[in-house]
Every structure is written in C-alpha cells, then in structure tokens.
Design a protein around this motif. Structure first.
Motif, PDB file in Angstrom:
ATOM      1  N   GLY A 194       4.043   1.435  -8.415  1.00  0.00           N
ATOM      2  CA  GLY A 194       4.202   2.465  -7.401  1.00  0.00           C
ATOM      3  C   GLY A 194       3.244   2.313  -6.237  1.00  0.00           C
ATOM      4  N   GLU A 195       2.861   1.073  -5.939  1.00  0.00           N
ATOM      5  CA  GLU A 195       2.088   0.763  -4.725  1.00  0.00           C
ATOM      6  C   GLU A 195       3.112   0.502  -3.627  1.00  0.00           C
ATOM      7  OE1 GLU A 195      -0.066  -2.969  -4.878  1.00  0.00           O
ATOM      8  OE2 GLU A 195      -1.302  -2.494  -3.127  1.00  0.00           O
ATOM      9  N   GLU A 196       3.847  -0.616  -3.738  1.00  0.00           N
ATOM     10  CA  GLU A 196       5.014  -0.868  -2.875  1.00  0.00           C
ATOM     11  C   GLU A 196       6.305  -0.607  -3.643  1.00  0.00           C
ATOM     12  OE1 GLU A 196       4.991  -4.785  -1.233  1.00  0.00           O
ATOM     13  OE2 GLU A 196       3.705  -4.191   0.440  1.00  0.00           O
ATOM     14  N   GLY A 197       6.218  -0.694  -4.958  1.00  0.00           N
ATOM     15  CA  GLY A 197       7.406  -0.548  -5.804  1.00  0.00           C
ATOM     16  C   GLY A 197       7.781   0.915  -5.999  1.00  0.00           C
ATOM     17  N   PRO A 198       9.002   1.153  -6.480  1.00  0.00           N
ATOM     18  CA  PRO A 198       9.544   2.509  -6.618  1.00  0.00           C
ATOM     19  C   PRO A 198       8.957   3.258  -7.812  1.00  0.00           C
ATOM     20  CG  PRO A 198      11.070   0.925  -7.529  1.00  0.00           C
ATOM     21  CD  PRO A 198       9.948   0.127  -6.918  1.00  0.00           C
ATOM     22  N   PRO A 199       9.153   4.580  -7.844  1.00  0.00           N
ATOM     23  CA  PRO A 199       8.707   5.385  -8.979  1.00  0.00           C
ATOM     24  C   PRO A 199       9.224   4.866 -10.321  1.00  0.00           C
ATOM     25  CG  PRO A 199       9.393   6.821  -7.193  1.00  0.00           C
ATOM     26  CD  PRO A 199       9.734   5.424  -6.766  1.00  0.00           C
ATOM     27  N   ALA A 200      10.413   4.235 -10.322  1.00  0.00           N
ATOM     28  CA  ALA A 200      10.971   3.701 -11.578  1.00  0.00           C
ATOM     29  C   ALA A 200       9.996   2.720 -12.227  1.00  0.00           C
ATOM     30  CB  ALA A 200      12.309   3.015 -11.310  1.00  0.00           C
ATOM     31  N   TYR A 201       9.209   2.001 -11.416  1.00  0.00           N
ATOM     32  CA  TYR A 201       8.248   1.038 -11.974  1.00  0.00           C
ATOM     33  C   TYR A 201       7.092   1.769 -12.667  1.00  0.00           C
ATOM     34  CZ  TYR A 201      10.220  -2.992  -9.305  1.00  0.00           C
ATOM     35  OH  TYR A 201      10.999  -3.994  -8.791  1.00  0.00           O
ATOM     36  N   ASP A 215      -2.315   1.865 -11.841  1.00  0.00           N
ATOM     37  CA  ASP A 215      -3.058   1.416 -10.665  1.00  0.00           C
ATOM     38  C   ASP A 215      -2.215   1.662  -9.417  1.00  0.00           C
ATOM     39  OD1 ASP A 215      -5.359   0.609 -12.097  1.00  0.00           O
ATOM     40  OD2 ASP A 215      -4.210  -1.100 -12.872  1.00  0.00           O
ATOM     41  N   HIS A 216      -2.782   2.368  -8.459  1.00  0.00           N
ATOM     42  CA  HIS A 216      -2.108   2.917  -7.266  1.00  0.00           C
ATOM     43  C   HIS A 216      -1.256   4.133  -7.697  1.00  0.00           C
ATOM     44  CE1 HIS A 216      -3.601  -0.155  -4.608  1.00  0.00           C
ATOM     45  NE2 HIS A 216      -3.115  -1.102  -5.387  1.00  0.00           N
ATOM     46  N   GLY A 217       0.053   3.922  -7.889  1.00  0.00           N
ATOM     47  CA  GLY A 217       0.915   5.028  -8.335  1.00  0.00           C
ATOM     48  C   GLY A 217       1.237   6.038  -7.260  1.00  0.00           C
ATOM     49  N   VAL A 218       0.851   5.756  -6.021  1.00  0.00           N
ATOM     50  CA  VAL A 218       0.985   6.772  -4.966  1.00  0.00           C
ATOM     51  C   VAL A 218       2.431   7.153  -4.659  1.00  0.00           C
ATOM     52  CG1 VAL A 218      -1.233   6.287  -3.865  1.00  0.00           C
ATOM     53  CG2 VAL A 218       0.792   4.989  -3.165  1.00  0.00           C
ATOM     54  N   ARG A 219       3.384   6.262  -4.991  1.00  0.00           N
ATOM     55  CA  ARG A 219       4.793   6.590  -4.723  1.00  0.00           C
ATOM     56  C   ARG A 219       5.384   7.542  -5.765  1.00  0.00           C
ATOM     57  NH1 ARG A 219       8.757   1.928  -2.958  1.00  0.00           N
ATOM     58  NH2 ARG A 219      10.046   3.825  -2.812  1.00  0.00           N
ATOM     59  N   CYS A 220       4.588   7.984  -6.746  1.00  0.00           N
ATOM     60  CA  CYS A 220       5.107   8.914  -7.764  1.00  0.00           C
ATOM     61  C   CYS A 220       5.649  10.195  -7.151  1.00  0.00           C
ATOM     62  CB  CYS A 220       4.044   9.241  -8.803  1.00  0.00           C
ATOM     63  SG  CYS A 220       2.703  10.287  -8.188  1.00  0.00           S
ATOM     64  N   LEU A 221       5.088  10.611  -6.007  1.00  0.00           N
ATOM     65  CA  LEU A 221       5.503  11.899  -5.423  1.00  0.00           C
ATOM     66  C   LEU A 221       6.957  11.904  -4.968  1.00  0.00           C
ATOM     67  CD1 LEU A 221       2.423  13.167  -3.350  1.00  0.00           C
ATOM     68  CD2 LEU A 221       3.105  13.735  -5.690  1.00  0.00           C
ATOM     69  N   GLU A 222       7.584  10.724  -4.896  1.00  0.00           N
ATOM     70  CA  GLU A 222       9.011  10.665  -4.560  1.00  0.00           C
ATOM     71  C   GLU A 222       9.880  11.140  -5.721  1.00  0.00           C
ATOM     72  OE1 GLU A 222       9.953   6.678  -3.122  1.00  0.00           O
ATOM     73  OE2 GLU A 222       7.982   6.614  -2.161  1.00  0.00           O
ATOM     74  N   ASP A 223       9.269  11.355  -6.889  1.00  0.00           N
ATOM     75  CA  ASP A 223      10.014  11.724  -8.092  1.00  0.00           C
ATOM     76  C   ASP A 223       9.314  12.915  -8.750  1.00  0.00           C
ATOM     77  OD1 ASP A 223      10.917  11.900 -10.774  1.00  0.00           O
ATOM     78  OD2 ASP A 223      11.413   9.762 -10.811  1.00  0.00           O
TER      79      ASP A 223
END
Ligand code: ADE
Ligand code: ZN
Length: 322
Positions: A194-201, A215-223
């Motif tokens: 979830g750095e560049e990859g989607p929440p599914a990762y 590590d990172h995980g910042v894209r979690c907020l999309e889900d």
C-alpha cells in the motif's frame, strides 16, 4: 518553536529504514575509491542532483546503483555505523534495520560479509538495533527461498523478514510459501504494502503472508473496511513521510494523510525509509509533518509511543523505553 524542540528531543524507535538507503553520496564516493569501483557520476554533487524521483522505480534504479560500491564486510560495517551515529543524534533509542542481501549476492558478495558487517556495527553501537532481512519482490519465489537458505547459518543475527522493491505487479501472495517457512522458523514478518500498490496488497500481506506490521500502508484509507480492521487489530503502519513526497505518493507534505491515519485510530509510526535519498533522518521526518500537518503535542507523544509499541522487543524492554 517549542513543539519542534520537544519533538526532536523525544525518544524514538525507527522501524522502517533500509540500510542501503542510508548510504550518503560522500560515502558512496569514498567506498568507490577504496574498492576501485567506477561510478556513472563524476562528483558527489552530480550524484545528488540525480536524486529527482518521479516514482518508486525511478528511485530504486539509483538506489541499486549506489549499493554497487559495497563489496567488503568493512563496507557494510562502515555504512551501518554511520547510520547508527546519525540515528543516535535524533534520539533514536531502538532501530529495526532492513537489509537487501540479494542486491549484494547478485554481484558476487558473500552473504556472510553482508550480515556480519551490518551486525558488527550494531553490536558496537549504544543504540539498540535488530536486523530484518528483506526479499526483493521483483525477483522470484525461488530466489527468495535460495536467499533464505543462504542466510540460515546466520539465523541468530536477524529477527525478521520483510518484502521490498517494486510493488505494483509483485503482490505479497507471490511469496506466501517462503513467508510460511519463515514463520515456522520463528522469524517476525513484515512487508511493504500500500505504498504505490492498492489496498488489496495490504489485505494479502495480512491474510496470505501473515505479517505483523505493514510498511507504508498509506493507501489503506481507500478501503474503509480494511482501515477499520487495521485499527481494530492495531496493526502498525510504518509511515515514511519524506519518502512519500519524494516518490510522489503525495504531491506535497500538506497532502499527506498521516493525520487522517491517526484520526482513524491506526497505530501509525514515523520512519525515514531511505534517509540519504529522501532528504532526511528521523527528526527531519518529524519536522516535516509537524510543519505541514495539523498535529500537536498529543500526536507527538502518541507517535513516539507507537514506535516502541510496534517494535519487535520483549514487553519489559519496551516498558523500559516508554
Ligand atoms: N527499497 C528501499 N526503499 C523502498 C521503498 N520505499 N519501497 C520499496 N522498496 C524499497
Ligand atoms: Zn521502505
């Protein structure tokens, strides 16, 4: 101002630092000279001016090139010693250091020299330090298994396993079987997701790899459902603010979602990722978020505590730091 001074003086744990990403241009040139390695850049200034990244891959290309000067056990020691001194200056009391053995063994460097050099510097430092061996996710599952096999004679020198390098197209589940083996061996598990990859990762890192931190995980907020789970299970996110802006995950620090992550009840930690490439060590990362985001003293104390809560340390040792 006063908050800045308090934040800089707080005790810190660093949980997301790639040791190869702490290699400063000056040390790259010194090691190149010492080892007779020729570089594609004529000076420290030319090299540093190439640090204008557009995404993760544009950084990784330069990061792997910089690591090419590391040949001897002493080189790995000197790089690690320099990082630990810098971390100590930022009041980092404990650090969990990533290293990428495949970046070096692919060039004919013995894994013994990689691990022993880094480990020796940790032993000699007043900073508490543990090592996490990372598999490069752009390489194959087989290559990860082979690397694990090569590293097992040094099993007592590292505490965990991570997963890094090019994220998109290399989902966590590519490494399910090798992570299962690492779990059997009693290793602690983390993965970049979830750095560049989607929440599914992030989901498959948790469900298929069974990692304990993201590590990172910042894209979690999309889900929203995933965010609620991360909060409920108090899965730590090792967030790296300067990395995220340099690699254009967020355009500007003002756009970073760290304050929203905290507001969602997530176990957020602040880390430097690759400090020599992204413009700063721990305190620079703290300075940047406290300048740009609506954060106060309570957030500062929470972020400092979270680092120790999420550390792979016995509870008694965490309590001693907290
Ligand atoms: N290797 C070093 N830094 C990294 C990052 N931020 N993401 C993925 N792989 C890395
Ligand atoms: Zn990283």
């Amino acid at each position: 101002e006063q908050l800045r001074a308090i934040v800089r003086a707080m005790p810190k744990a660093e949980l997301h630092i790639h040791i190869e990403g702490s290699l400063e241009p000056e040390l790259i040139f010194a090691l190149a000279e010492r080892n007779g390695v020729s570089l594609a850049y004529e000076s420290v200034e030319h090299l540093r001016s190439a640090y204008a990244f557009t995404d993760l891959q544009s950084f990784l290309d330069i990061y792997y090139a910089g690591a090419s000067v590391l040949l001897k056990e002493q080189d790995f020691h000197d790089m690690t010693q320099a990082y630990l001194q810098r971390a100590q200056a930022d009041n980092v009391l404990h650090t969990e250091i990533f290293f990428d053995p495949q970046t070096h063994t692919a060039r004919g460097v013995a894994i013994a020299d990689v691990i022993n050099g880094i480990y020796r510097a940790c032993q000699d430092s007043p900073v508490s330090a543990s090592l996490i061996l990372c598999f490069l996710r752009h390489l194959s599952e087989k290559e990860a298994f082979d690397t694990l096999e090569e590293a097992l004679p040094y099993r007592d020198k590292f505490i965990g396993i991570g997963l890094d390098s090019s994220e998109v197209g290399n989902p966590p589940e590519k490494f399910s079987r090798v992570f299962a083996r690492c779990r059997e061996l009693g290793l602690r598990l983390v993965a970049h997701a979830g750095e560049e990859g989607p929440p599914a990762y992030i989901r498959t890192a948790l469900d298929d790899l069974q990692v304990e931190r993201i590590d990172h995980g910042v894209r979690c907020l999309e889900d929203a459902e995933l965010t609620a789970r991360l909060a409920r299970e108090q899965i730590a996110l090792t967030v790296c603010p300067l990395s995220n802006t340099k690699l254009r995950v967020f355009d500007q620090m003002h756009d970073h979602n760290l304050a929203e992550l905290l507001a969602a009840g997530l176990l957020v930690t602040v880390n430097s990722d690759d400090p020599a490439y992204f413009g700063g060590y721990m305190n620079d990362n703290y300075d940047a978020i406290f300048e740009a985001l609506p954060l106060g003293l309570a957030h500062a104390r929470q972020l400092s505590r979270n680092g120790f809560i999420a550390a792979f340390l016995p509870q008694a040792q965490k309590d001693a730091f907290l």
